[in-house]
Design an enzyme around this catalytic site. Sequence first.
Site, mmCIF file in Angstrom:
data_model
loop_
_atom_site.group_PDB
_atom_site.id
_atom_site.type_symbol
_atom_site.label_atom_id
_atom_site.label_comp_id
_atom_site.label_asym_id
_atom_site.label_seq_id
_atom_site.Cartn_x
_atom_site.Cartn_y
_atom_site.Cartn_z
ATOM 1 N N ARG A 1 0.835 -1.221 0.000
ATOM 2 C CA ARG A 1 0.000 0.000 0.000
ATOM 3 C C ARG A 1 0.861 1.259 0.000
ATOM 4 O O ARG A 1 0.389 2.342 -0.337
ATOM 5 C CB ARG A 1 -0.952 0.001 1.192
ATOM 6 C CG ARG A 1 -2.302 -0.685 0.949
ATOM 7 C CD ARG A 1 -2.215 -2.009 0.258
ATOM 8 N NE ARG A 1 -3.494 -2.716 0.192
ATOM 9 C CZ ARG A 1 -3.667 -3.903 -0.345
ATOM 10 N NH1 ARG A 1 -2.624 -4.546 -0.883
ATOM 11 N NH2 ARG A 1 -4.859 -4.475 -0.358
ATOM 12 N N ARG B 1 -2.238 7.076 27.635
ATOM 13 C CA ARG B 1 -1.903 7.690 26.337
ATOM 14 C C ARG B 1 -0.683 7.067 25.668
ATOM 15 O O ARG B 1 -0.501 7.235 24.467
ATOM 16 C CB ARG B 1 -1.641 9.192 26.524
ATOM 17 C CG ARG B 1 -0.416 9.496 27.377
ATOM 18 C CD ARG B 1 -0.362 10.927 27.846
ATOM 19 N NE ARG B 1 0.843 11.179 28.640
ATOM 20 C CZ ARG B 1 1.010 10.814 29.901
ATOM 21 N NH1 ARG B 1 0.056 10.154 30.530
ATOM 22 N NH2 ARG B 1 2.120 11.076 30.543
ATOM 23 N N ASN C 1 10.976 17.698 28.137
ATOM 24 C CA ASN C 1 11.600 18.803 28.876
ATOM 25 C C ASN C 1 12.447 19.660 27.928
ATOM 26 O O ASN C 1 12.955 19.183 26.912
ATOM 27 C CB ASN C 1 12.457 18.271 30.024
ATOM 28 C CG ASN C 1 13.622 17.447 29.530
ATOM 29 O OD1 ASN C 1 14.690 17.987 29.259
ATOM 30 N ND2 ASN C 1 13.433 16.132 29.389
ATOM 31 N N THR D 1 16.447 18.828 27.306
ATOM 32 C CA THR D 1 16.712 17.811 26.287
ATOM 33 C C THR D 1 16.407 18.344 24.893
ATOM 34 O O THR D 1 17.144 18.076 23.933
ATOM 35 C CB THR D 1 15.881 16.542 26.573
ATOM 36 O OG1 THR D 1 16.250 16.035 27.857
ATOM 37 C CG2 THR D 1 16.115 15.478 25.517
ATOM 38 N N CYS E 1 16.496 26.541 13.236
ATOM 39 C CA CYS E 1 16.617 25.471 14.225
ATOM 40 C C CYS E 1 15.671 25.791 15.388
ATOM 41 O O CYS E 1 15.057 26.867 15.433
ATOM 42 C CB CYS E 1 18.065 25.313 14.702
ATOM 43 S SG CYS E 1 18.630 26.532 15.914
ATOM 44 N N CYS F 1 16.269 29.045 17.106
ATOM 45 C CA CYS F 1 15.821 30.250 16.400
ATOM 46 C C CYS F 1 14.402 30.613 16.836
ATOM 47 O O CYS F 1 14.046 31.794 16.906
ATOM 48 C CB CYS F 1 15.808 30.032 14.893
ATOM 49 S SG CYS F 1 17.399 29.754 14.122
ATOM 50 N N CYS G 1 3.109 16.894 31.841
ATOM 51 C CA CYS G 1 1.817 16.210 31.747
ATOM 52 C C CYS G 1 1.383 15.680 33.109
ATOM 53 O O CYS G 1 0.192 15.641 33.425
ATOM 54 C CB CYS G 1 1.899 15.067 30.735
ATOM 55 S SG CYS G 1 2.277 15.605 29.056
ATOM 56 N N CYS H 1 22.728 27.921 15.439
ATOM 57 C CA CYS H 1 22.901 27.665 13.998
ATOM 58 C C CYS H 1 23.366 28.886 13.220
ATOM 59 O O CYS H 1 23.700 28.769 12.040
ATOM 60 C CB CYS H 1 21.618 27.121 13.382
ATOM 61 S SG CYS H 1 20.329 28.365 13.121
#
Lengths: 252, 89
Positions: free
Chosen positions: A11, A70, A128, A131, A170, A173, A186, A246
């Site tokens: 598919r 979830r 977070n 990271t 990036c 920015c 959450c 960047c």
Amino acid sequence: MNDAQLLRYSRHILLPQIDIEGQERLLAARALIIGAGGLGSPAALYLAAAGIGTVVLADGDTVDLTNLQRQILHRTDSVGKTKVLSGQNTLATVNPECGVIALHERLSGERLASEVAQADVVLDCCDNFATRHDVNRACVEAHKPLVSGAAIRFDGQVSVFDASRTDSPCYHCLFPEGDDANEERCAITGIFAPITGIVGATQAAEALKLLIGCGESLAGRLLLLDGLAMEWRSIRVRRDPECTVCGSRSDA
Amino acid sequence: MATVEFAAAIQRHVACPIQQVTAPTVRRALAAALLGRDELRGYILDDQGRLRKHVAIFVDGAMIRDRRNLGDPVADGSEVFVVQALSGG
């Protein structure tokens, strides 16, 4: 591809934008998913089912009962197990042809740089800001496309920051790194379960498009999802020539 | 008149309807929209009046160029849209 693979992915192959060539690119591709939670779950499931050759799942957490509302990669009997091993087991049942590398760690520093350098595409599904900025820096340095998603309450955001393109901003920015960020989790504020599915599946779609080389990616655009109104909004994000991450790239 | 709208994710934190303002720049438009809304102002700007790092502003669908001084022009009929970064995953 063998006959079973031609049937399994038929598919996709029927789509002229993918065809056999595009599917073979997916089979040869390696995707790094940072976070095996609400966003990483649907993203990993779609990438594995779609035939990505290698999925690297990185997460330092274990499955908690409150995750199961979830985080559809994990099952009730996964509670207490590491998220990456739980995810690896689930993905093996979805598509045993997909190689899953489980990294039970919060990637940073040289480990993060090494994994990003080996990946063809990186999906930021973490929870977070620290990271998010680490992953962005690593992707800019390695010139790897980053598919970024976030979700809280009834709201979602998704974009692509493609350091392989000279015109692509990036993450820094858009949202510069700072110590005044309002970090909402959450676990504290709540999250409407399908929002993570919608955003994570959108991340998977963008990652697959980048790997196949079809369509227009979200580079230079940020999608905002208002899940209560069920409305998407698209806004244009431009590269900041003074960006400290960047902006110094030779092609800035 | 221009409009200043805060993204749904901000509205769930601090309610604020779409504001109609007359202002030549983003800074002036924001100041007008935040007048008397101290809680929202503190969420968008720091105590020096600088845009907080987790907030981005768009005029007519495009990100502003001047984060430092918010000097990007706002025209009659422009839509100023304020967005916050989400971190959940």
